[in-house]
Design an enzyme around this catalytic site. Structure first.
Site, short mmCIF file in Angstrom:
data_model
loop_
_atom_site.label_atom_id
_atom_site.label_comp_id
_atom_site.label_asym_id
_atom_site.label_seq_id
_atom_site.Cartn_x
_atom_site.Cartn_y
_atom_site.Cartn_z
N ARG A 141 0.98 -10.79 -13.24
CA ARG A 141 0.57 -10.03 -14.18
C ARG A 141 -1.18 -9.86 -14.50
O ARG A 141 -1.86 -10.99 -14.79
CB ARG A 141 1.18 -10.66 -15.42
CG ARG A 141 2.50 -10.70 -15.33
CD ARG A 141 3.41 -11.28 -16.77
NE ARG A 141 5.17 -11.09 -16.79
CZ ARG A 141 5.33 -12.05 -16.10
NH1 ARG A 141 4.92 -13.09 -15.98
NH2 ARG A 141 6.51 -12.15 -16.71
N LYS A 166 2.41 -15.01 -20.50
CA LYS A 166 3.53 -14.38 -20.78
C LYS A 166 4.43 -15.33 -21.30
O LYS A 166 5.34 -15.35 -22.07
CB LYS A 166 3.65 -13.51 -20.41
CG LYS A 166 5.23 -12.25 -20.95
CD LYS A 166 5.81 -11.19 -20.34
CE LYS A 166 6.69 -10.68 -20.30
NZ LYS A 166 7.51 -9.39 -19.85
N HIS A 239 0.72 -3.43 -13.27
CA HIS A 239 2.80 -4.04 -12.98
C HIS A 239 3.54 -3.20 -12.05
O HIS A 239 4.10 -4.29 -11.86
CB HIS A 239 2.86 -3.80 -14.35
CG HIS A 239 4.28 -4.80 -15.11
ND1 HIS A 239 4.26 -5.99 -15.32
CD2 HIS A 239 5.23 -5.06 -15.54
CE1 HIS A 239 4.45 -7.16 -15.80
NE2 HIS A 239 5.78 -6.10 -15.83
N ARG A 242 3.41 -5.06 -9.18
CA ARG A 242 4.30 -6.00 -9.35
C ARG A 242 5.84 -5.42 -8.83
O ARG A 242 6.41 -6.52 -7.73
CB ARG A 242 3.98 -6.89 -10.44
CG ARG A 242 5.41 -8.30 -11.41
CD ARG A 242 5.23 -8.79 -12.96
NE ARG A 242 6.28 -9.65 -12.97
CZ ARG A 242 5.82 -10.76 -12.97
NH1 ARG A 242 4.74 -11.20 -11.84
NH2 ARG A 242 6.88 -11.27 -13.35
N HIS A 265 9.79 -15.43 -13.79
CA HIS A 265 10.00 -14.63 -14.14
C HIS A 265 10.66 -17.01 -14.51
O HIS A 265 11.18 -17.79 -13.93
CB HIS A 265 11.46 -14.75 -13.83
CG HIS A 265 11.21 -13.00 -14.00
ND1 HIS A 265 11.78 -12.29 -13.26
CD2 HIS A 265 9.71 -12.42 -14.38
CE1 HIS A 265 11.13 -10.97 -13.57
NE2 HIS A 265 10.09 -11.34 -13.46
N TYR A 274 15.44 -5.40 -11.02
CA TYR A 274 14.85 -5.07 -9.20
C TYR A 274 15.96 -4.49 -8.67
O TYR A 274 15.62 -3.75 -7.91
CB TYR A 274 14.29 -5.92 -8.91
CG TYR A 274 12.55 -6.22 -9.46
CD1 TYR A 274 11.69 -5.10 -10.23
CD2 TYR A 274 12.92 -7.59 -10.22
CE1 TYR A 274 10.52 -5.17 -10.74
CE2 TYR A 274 11.24 -7.69 -11.15
CZ TYR A 274 10.38 -6.68 -10.90
OH TYR A 274 9.71 -6.88 -12.15
#
Length: 301
Positions: A141, A166, A239, A242, A265, A274
Site C-alpha cells: 500500500r 492499515k 492501489h 495492488r 490481509h 478479487y
C-alpha cells in the site's frame, strides 16, 4: 469531544476512523453553537431531531457515517453521566450499503509499459521506479511504501519485514532481485544525503519523507506517460497496482490463502473480492441458458 476521540483510540479504532469521527462531531458542534447550546447536558430530543433532519442534503454514505458517529457519541455521553437519558434511540438506523465495485486492474503488458515509461537516468526517476515496483510486484500500500525504513529491508535474507499501517499486521515479503537492484541504484545514485530513517525522500528541498498523495500523483503521471488507454475511467493510483497484482496471481491459479498472505490481509475474506475479476475462471462457472420450451418456463409469458 476530545475525550471521546481519545476513548475511541483506546478501543482500537484506526486513525482514519477517529479522524472521520472528528469531522462528523465537528459538524455537530457547529450545529450546537448555532443553536446556542453551550453544554452537552443541555441537549434534548428536539436538538437531536433537528440536527438529523438537517442532514438531508448530504450523500447517503455521509449520512450513514454521520448517524453512526452521532449514535456512538450519545452513548458515550450517557454512559459517562453527562446526559441523564440515553438519546441514541432517536438516531435512526441507516439502510445504506456500500455498492460493490470491481477493483481496477491493469494487464501484465500495461504494467510493463508503465515501468518502461519511468526515466531512470535521473535521481527522481530512480526513486519513482522503486516505488512503482513495490506497488506492482509486491502489492504494498502507499502508506507502507512511503513509511518504508532502512531497518525494514533485510539484505542478509533478501526479505522485507514491516508492520502494515492499515492492519497493524506484520508481513514478510521476498526482496525480489529486480526490486533489490532498483533500491541499490536509488540509494547509491539518487537519494539525497539525509539522516532520516525513511528510504524515500522528496526529490527537492526540503528532503523530507515522501507523502502518500505524492505517490498517488507519481503513479498517475506514469500511467498517462505510458499511453495506457481509458485511465480517466479507472483508478490510477498505487492501489490499482495492488489490485493488478492480485489479478495476475489469480491468472496463475495461485491459491487464495497465498494471495491473502502476499497482500497482507488479516484473513481470506478481504481477498475474496478479487475473485470477481478472474473472468476466465468465472466463465467456467457459467451455465447454459435453457430453451424456452422446457418445463421450467411453462406459464411464463
Amino acid at each position: 469531544m476530545q475525550r471521546y476521540l481519545s476513548y475511541r483510540k483506546t478501543q482500537g479504532a484506526s486513525d482514519d476512523t477517529v479522524n472521520n469521527n472528528k469531522l462528523y462531531l465537528h459538524r455537530l458542534l457547529e450545529f450546537l453553537e448555532s443553536n446556542r447550546v453551550k453544554k452537552f447536558s443541555e441537549l434534548d430530543n428536539q436538538h437531536i431531531l433537528k440536527f438529523i433532519n438537517g442532514l438531508g442534503y448530504y450523500s447517503k454514505s455521509t449520512i450513514h457515517c454521520m448517524l453512526s458517529s452521532l449514535r456512538g457519541f450519545l452513548k458515550y455521553l450517557f454512559e459517562n453521566g453527562i446526559l441523564e437519558y440515553n438519546l441514541t434511540y432517536l438516531v435512526p438506523k441507516s439502510s445504506y450499503k456500500k455498492e460493490a465495485r470491481l477493483p481496477t486492474t491493469y494487464t501484465k503488458d500495461e504494467i510493463k509499459h508503465l515501468l518502461a515509461s519511468v526515466d531512470r537516468g535521473n535521481p527522481k526517476g530512480k526513486r519513482d521506479f522503486v516505488m512503482v515496483l513495490l506497488a506492482a510486484r509486491l502489492g504494498l500500500r502507499a502508506s507502507d511504501i512511503c513509511g518504508l525504513k532502512f531497518e525494514n529491508v533485510h539484505w542478509e535474507t533478501n526479505t522485507i519485514h514491516l508492520v502494515q499501517k492499515k492492519t497493524k499486521k506484520k508481513i514478510e515479503l521476498p526482496l525480489l532481485t529486480e526490486v533489490g537492484n532498483a533500491i541499490i541504484d536509488y540509494l547509491k545514485f539518487g537519494r539525497p544525503q539525509s539522516d532520516l530513517p525513511y528510504l524515500f525522500l522528496r526529490a527537492g528541498q526540503p528532503y523530507d519523507r515522501l507523502e502518500e498523495p505524492t505517490l498517488h500523483s507519481i503513479v498517475s503521471f506514469y500511467l498517462k506517460q505510458a499511453g495506457i488507454k481509458n485511465i480517466e475511467n479507472k483508478k490510477h493510483g498505487p492501489h490499482a497496482l495492488r489490485h493488478s497484482l492480485a489479478g495476475i496471481l489469480l491468472e496463475k491459479k495461485t491459491p487464495l490463502p497465498v494471495i491473502s498472505e502476499v497482500l497482507g490481509h488479516t484473513n481470506t475474506e478481504g481477498t475474496k473480492t478479487y475473485l470477481r475479476i478472474d473472468l476466465d475462471t468465472l466463465r467456467q462457472c457459467a451455465l447454459d441458458v435453457l430453451p424456452l420450451n422446457t418445463p421450467l418456463f411453462e406459464g411464463v409469458k
